[in-house]
Design a protein around this motif. Structure first.
Motif, mmCIF file in Angstrom:
data_model
loop_
_atom_site.group_PDB
_atom_site.id
_atom_site.type_symbol
_atom_site.label_atom_id
_atom_site.label_comp_id
_atom_site.label_asym_id
_atom_site.label_seq_id
_atom_site.Cartn_x
_atom_site.Cartn_y
_atom_site.Cartn_z
ATOM 1 N N VAL A 41 31.840 84.817 1.868
ATOM 2 C CA VAL A 41 33.443 84.344 1.886
ATOM 3 C C VAL A 41 33.880 84.988 0.700
ATOM 4 N N LEU A 42 33.270 85.442 -0.465
ATOM 5 C CA LEU A 42 34.050 85.857 -1.595
ATOM 6 C C LEU A 42 34.331 87.377 -1.367
ATOM 7 N N ILE A 43 33.485 88.040 -0.878
ATOM 8 C CA ILE A 43 33.251 89.690 -0.644
ATOM 9 C C ILE A 43 34.556 90.129 -0.230
ATOM 10 N N PRO A 44 35.273 89.733 0.800
ATOM 11 C CA PRO A 44 36.694 90.229 1.215
ATOM 12 C C PRO A 44 37.671 90.242 -0.030
ATOM 13 N N SER A 45 37.623 89.074 -0.758
ATOM 14 C CA SER A 45 38.444 89.027 -1.954
ATOM 15 C C SER A 45 38.298 89.902 -3.101
ATOM 16 N N ALA A 299 40.542 75.780 5.298
ATOM 17 C CA ALA A 299 41.525 75.626 4.377
ATOM 18 C C ALA A 299 40.909 75.632 3.066
ATOM 19 N N LEU A 300 39.718 74.571 2.875
ATOM 20 C CA LEU A 300 39.181 74.206 1.655
ATOM 21 C C LEU A 300 38.355 75.529 1.316
ATOM 22 N N LEU A 301 37.774 76.221 2.285
ATOM 23 C CA LEU A 301 36.838 77.401 1.733
ATOM 24 C C LEU A 301 37.717 78.427 1.096
ATOM 25 N N ARG A 302 39.083 78.644 1.467
ATOM 26 C CA ARG A 302 39.904 79.518 0.923
ATOM 27 C C ARG A 302 40.268 78.998 -0.376
ATOM 28 N N ARG A 303 40.114 77.708 -0.443
ATOM 29 C CA ARG A 303 40.529 77.003 -1.752
ATOM 30 C C ARG A 303 39.397 77.478 -2.874
ATOM 31 N N PHE A 304 38.109 77.324 -2.200
ATOM 32 C CA PHE A 304 36.824 77.751 -3.004
ATOM 33 C C PHE A 304 37.065 78.941 -3.524
ATOM 34 N N ARG A 305 37.586 80.067 -2.602
ATOM 35 C CA ARG A 305 37.527 81.535 -3.113
ATOM 36 C C ARG A 305 38.594 81.336 -4.162
ATOM 37 N N GLU A 306 39.903 80.519 -4.073
ATOM 38 C CA GLU A 306 40.840 80.732 -5.199
ATOM 39 C C GLU A 306 40.336 80.243 -6.637
#
Length: 335
Positions: A41-45, A299-306
């Motif tokens: 999940v972090l790789i694209p960012s 939404a929560l996984l995107r929060r995890f990335r942030e």
């Protein structure tokens, strides 16, 4: 005071969303993810940050060669943590980037001009990305139902964005800071900081104007590069949905990613867009036919990335800030 109220309201909204859908359902969906999935999940960012830092380097001007790319990436990451955690419409970290560029002997005028131009190319790329996402969304869901209403609202929002970015570029052509100074004077206000720095501000205007006149290819290239950075958002959508066991076509993830970017930008006045961004992402995925559980977990996984990037940004801020303060201290010390 207002930002704390908005932050509290956002937190309450997020808690209500989680409670309404069911913490157990969310936990069940999230438990299917392992460390490998969270890393994916972090790789694209990571890709997005690297690409956007390169887009900034393209407009940095003569000083670009003096700043190693990895250092520019560190400075940008440090500035972005301020953008993400303060209700400043993602602008609060920009002066910090200018300040941190000083440690590589980048003049304030040149650094400030590059930050303004880089923000412009990034925003233009974002608007184009969102427009493409809306068009794709219209083809996928049509104009009826809740999805159609969501798309219609997005079109109105993008129209405002297009007008805003057009006006921003126009003002830069006329002198961004000179226009600000003129407006302040017409309003009868006296801001000492602006008055004492008027000469420097006008110099920044001249640097920006010179760039637009003589480096149009670099401006266009930076905009194109930043567009690929925004497309990394769609890659993130694809990765998250795949990890959750759902499927999505490339066209669908582009549309979802673009509209999610619009939602985030539209809630920038709330610290971290807390609550509003999460509710918006939930409604967005519902509009495209996904379940409530998938929507809130997304939404929560995107929060995890942030949260991860906030942590990385704080580390970068400490490292580059400490170096700059140490350098300033040595400069002030008597020889």
């Amino acid at each position: 005071m207002l930002r704390y109220i908005l932050l509290a309201v956002g937190l309450i909204v997020l808690c209500l969303l989680v409670w309404n859908i069911g913490p157990s359902n969310i936990y069940e969906a999230g438990s299917r993810l392992g460390p490998a999935a969270l890393l994916a999940v972090l790789i694209p960012s990571v890709i997005m940050y690297v690409i956007e830092a390169y887009g900034w380097k393209l407009v940095l001007g003569p000083s670009a060669n003096a700043v190693p790319f990895w250092r520019l990436l560190t400075i940008r990451t440090a500035g972005e943590v301020v953008n993400m955690t303060t209700p400043t419409a993602y602008l609060g970290g920009e002066p910090l980037k200018v300040y941190l560029l000083k440690q590589h002997h980048v003049p304030i005028t040149e650094g400030a001009a590059s930050v303004v131009i880089a923000k412009t190319t990034l925003t233009i790329a974002e608007v184009f990305y969102i427009l493409v996402g809306i068009v794709i969304g219209l083809f996928i869901v049509g104009t009826g139902g809740s999805a159609g209403q969501t798309i219609t609202a997005a079109i109105v929002s993008v129209a405002v964005l297009v007008c805003s970015i057009g006006g921003f570029v126009f003002v830069q052509q006329r002198g961004l800071f000179a226009s600000m100074l003129s407006m302040v004077k017409k309003l009868g206000l006296r801001i000492r900081v602006l008055e004492t720095q008027e000469e420097h501000l006008r110099s920044i205007d001249q640097t920006i104007l010179s760039f637009y006149r003589h480096h149009r290819e670099a401006f266009a290239l930076s905009t194109g590069v930043c567009l690929f950075g925004w497309l990394a958002e769609s890659l993130e959508v694809f990765v998250i949905l795949s990890c959750l066991g759902d499927t999505a076509s490339p066209w669908l993830v582009i549309s979802i990613g673009a509209l999610a970017a619009l939602i985030k930008g539209g809630t920038c006045f709330i610290p971290g867009s807390l609550g509003a961004q999460d509710a918006g992402n939930l409604l967005l995925l519902q509009a495209f036919g996904y379940s409530d559980v998938t929507g809130i977990t997304f939404a929560l996984l995107r929060r995890f990335r942030e949260v991860v990037w906030i942590g990385i940004g704080l580390v970068c801020l400490v490292l580059v800030g400490k170096r700059q303060l140490s350098k300033d201290h040595r400069a002030e010390s008597p020889s």
